[in-house]
Scaffold this active site. Structure first.
Site, PDB file in Angstrom:
ATOM      1  N   ARG A 111      38.505   8.263 -35.789  1.00 28.58           N
ATOM      2  CA  ARG A 111      37.936   8.980 -36.935  1.00 28.58           C
ATOM      3  C   ARG A 111      37.439  10.352 -36.475  1.00 28.58           C
ATOM      4  NH1 ARG A 111      33.433   9.267 -35.072  1.00 28.58           N
ATOM      5  NH2 ARG A 111      32.700  10.562 -36.776  1.00 28.58           N
ATOM      6  N   GLY A 112      36.910  11.130 -37.462  1.00 26.20           N
ATOM      7  CA  GLY A 112      36.421  12.475 -37.141  1.00 26.20           C
ATOM      8  C   GLY A 112      37.603  13.438 -37.199  1.00 26.20           C
ATOM      9  N   ALA A 113      37.383  14.585 -37.860  1.00 28.69           N
ATOM     10  CA  ALA A 113      38.506  15.453 -38.215  1.00 28.69           C
ATOM     11  C   ALA A 113      39.416  15.851 -37.039  1.00 28.69           C
ATOM     12  CB  ALA A 113      37.982  16.684 -38.946  1.00 28.69           C
ATOM     13  N   ARG A 145      44.195   9.040 -44.852  1.00 27.51           N
ATOM     14  CA  ARG A 145      42.880   9.451 -45.392  1.00 27.51           C
ATOM     15  C   ARG A 145      43.058  10.866 -45.953  1.00 27.51           C
ATOM     16  NH1 ARG A 145      37.796   8.799 -41.572  1.00 27.51           N
ATOM     17  NH2 ARG A 145      36.706   8.800 -43.568  1.00 27.51           N
ATOM     18  N   GLN A 171      27.613   6.259 -38.664  1.00 31.09           N
ATOM     19  CA  GLN A 171      28.207   7.014 -37.549  1.00 31.09           C
ATOM     20  C   GLN A 171      27.131   7.668 -36.683  1.00 31.09           C
ATOM     21  OE1 GLN A 171      29.389   7.009 -40.659  1.00 31.09           O
ATOM     22  NE2 GLN A 171      31.598   7.353 -40.748  1.00 31.09           N
ATOM     23  N   ASP A 213      35.087  18.441 -42.184  1.00 26.79           N
ATOM     24  CA  ASP A 213      36.385  17.766 -42.350  1.00 26.79           C
ATOM     25  C   ASP A 213      37.427  18.671 -42.992  1.00 26.79           C
ATOM     26  OD1 ASP A 213      34.234  15.463 -42.305  1.00 26.79           O
ATOM     27  OD2 ASP A 213      36.162  14.675 -41.643  1.00 26.79           O
ATOM     28  N   ASN A 247      32.058  17.720 -45.551  1.00 25.63           N
ATOM     29  CA  ASN A 247      31.664  16.967 -44.352  1.00 25.63           C
ATOM     30  C   ASN A 247      31.052  15.651 -44.825  1.00 25.63           C
ATOM     31  OD1 ASN A 247      31.417  16.851 -41.419  1.00 25.63           O
ATOM     32  ND2 ASN A 247      29.216  16.873 -41.778  1.00 25.63           N
ATOM     33  N   LYS A 248      30.694  14.806 -43.868  1.00 20.53           N
ATOM     34  CA  LYS A 248      30.174  13.472 -44.194  1.00 20.53           C
ATOM     35  C   LYS A 248      29.116  13.534 -45.289  1.00 20.53           C
ATOM     36  CE  LYS A 248      31.231  10.312 -42.897  1.00 20.53           C
ATOM     37  NZ  LYS A 248      32.273   9.582 -43.671  1.00 20.53           N
TER      38      LYS A 248
END
Ligand code: MRU
Length: 377
Positions: free
Chosen positions: A64-66, A98, A212, A253, A263-264
């Site tokens: 995960r994570g861009a 995603r 996270q 992201d 972003n998150k």
């Protein structure tokens, strides 16, 4: 006391995390991932032998994570090519895994283009597969380099905004080595400041619903000996009010052409708080996260995830295909709202830091210039 412990750990370097690697096994090549759903309890590897396995790993947040999604997507195309799967189909599956992090599509398309270019020259399947793998490796390497440069630019920006200080920085979600070919984005800046003995404390938002921050950023902070404290997302406001936050550092992201940042979820409320309290709000992301094709924040597709992640306290390793599998905390069938990301408009962002430098104020023209610089390299 925690500060003293952290100061005494300045200079200590833990072994680098092996977050994602290509491996050649007798039965064929594989992509090996550190399964992030199992952290921090255990460091377990997940071996992907095919693209559907990698797509599952992406959707369940094992990877995960861009920036790392871009790298994983790129290697996924290389895996399909090396194992003789349909590359166009694999690319479609990976890119659709995603929707929000633009790096995923970027990595997939870049490696697929290298594959098609080699295959178009009639070099044969093996040569096309080798070209795809070389491109995935180049992307991986470039991301590591970008991470180092973002850390330098980010630290210089902090010094410019808050000269001669040791900082209390607040971060949200996870942006360290677990999301990158290098040491990350926002977290890499905090790490550099720490190594210079100038990090008083990293405030780590737990980042509900999938934690996270608590599971991954706290793990990375502890591994690297940073002075950090974990807080519930709801506690951030009182920290700002108490004057205990010098700057907010987050990743991204997708950054739209006007400088809006996805972003998150929970990033936008932090930006509002930061504005009210006159605290710099800094976004750290490589130019591969900038999407000049997306004009503004309203055009960014925000991933909606299963409501069960909200109605249940979920340990991510328990996630079933539709989410959930944890301790039920809401009435049976309670409807839930669960966007994975939110969008912060440019006027709330003090600066965007990339590997090509920082822009402040955040404008579409400034962003386009950074991207033009990166494409000249
Ligand atoms: O849903 P996730 O865990 O993939 O979300 C990750 C984030 O929102 C990160 O903050 C973002 O990718 C930036 S990491 C450089």
């Amino acid at each position: 006391m925690a500060d003293q412990d952290a100061q005494s750990s300045v200079g200590f370097e833990p072994p680098a995390l092996s977050v994602l690697r290509w491996d050649e096994l007798p039965e064929g090549p594989v992509l090996v991932l550190l399964d992030q759903t199992r952290l921090p309890a255990e460091e377990v590897e997940l071996v992907c032998t095919d693209v559907p396995a990698l797509v599952r790993a992406i959707q369940t947040l094992a990877v995960r994570g861009a920036p790392l999604l871009g790298i994983a997507g790129g290697y996924g195309v290389a895996l399909a090519a090396a194992r003789g799967f349909d590359v166009a189909e694999a690319a479609g599956l990976l890119e659709g895994a995603r929707p929000t992090a633009v790096n995923l599509g970027y990595g997939v398309r870049r490696v697929a283009a290298a594959y098609w270019a080699a295959s178009g020259k009639g070099e044969g399947d093996a040569a096309a597969a080798a070209a795809a793998l070389a491109e995935a490796r180049a992307l991986h390497r470039e991301d590591a380099q970008a991470s180092g440069r973002m850390a330098e630019y980010g630290e210089a920006l902090l010094e410019e905004l808050l000269p001669g200080r040791a900082y209390q920085l607040l971060t949200h979600c996870n942006t360290g080595a677990l999301v990158s070919g290098g040491e990350g984005t926002a977290f890499a800046v905090a790490l550099r400041v720490h190594r210079q003995g100038r990090l008083r404390r990293l405030w780590v938002d737990e980042t509900r619903p999938l934690l996270q921050g608590a599971r991954l950023t706290a793990y990375e902070a502890a591994r690297n000996g940073l002075a950090y404290s974990l807080l519930t997302d709801n506690a951030a406001g009182s920290l700002f009010a108490a004057g205990e936050v010098d700057a907010v550092l987050i990743g991204a992201d997708r950054i739209a052409a006007d400088g809006s940042v996805a972003n998150k979820v929970g990033s936008y409320p932090l930006a509002v708080l930061a504005k009210y309290h006159h605290v710099p709000f800094i976004v750290v992301a490589p130019t591969t996260t900038v999407d000049l094709e997306t004009p503004d924040g309203t055009s960014i597709v925000v991933e909606q995830r299963s409501g069960k992640e909200v109605t249940e306290l979920t340990s991510p390793q328990d996630l079933s295909a539709d989410g959930g599998g944890g301790i039920v905390v809401a009435p049976l069938g309670a409807p839930a709202y669960n966007p994975a990301f939110d969008v912060t408009p440019p006027e709330l962002i003090t600066a965007i830091v990339t590997e090509e430098g920082a822009i402040s104020p955040v404008t579409g023209v400034g962003l386009a210039e950074l991207c033009a610089r990166s494409s000249q390299v």
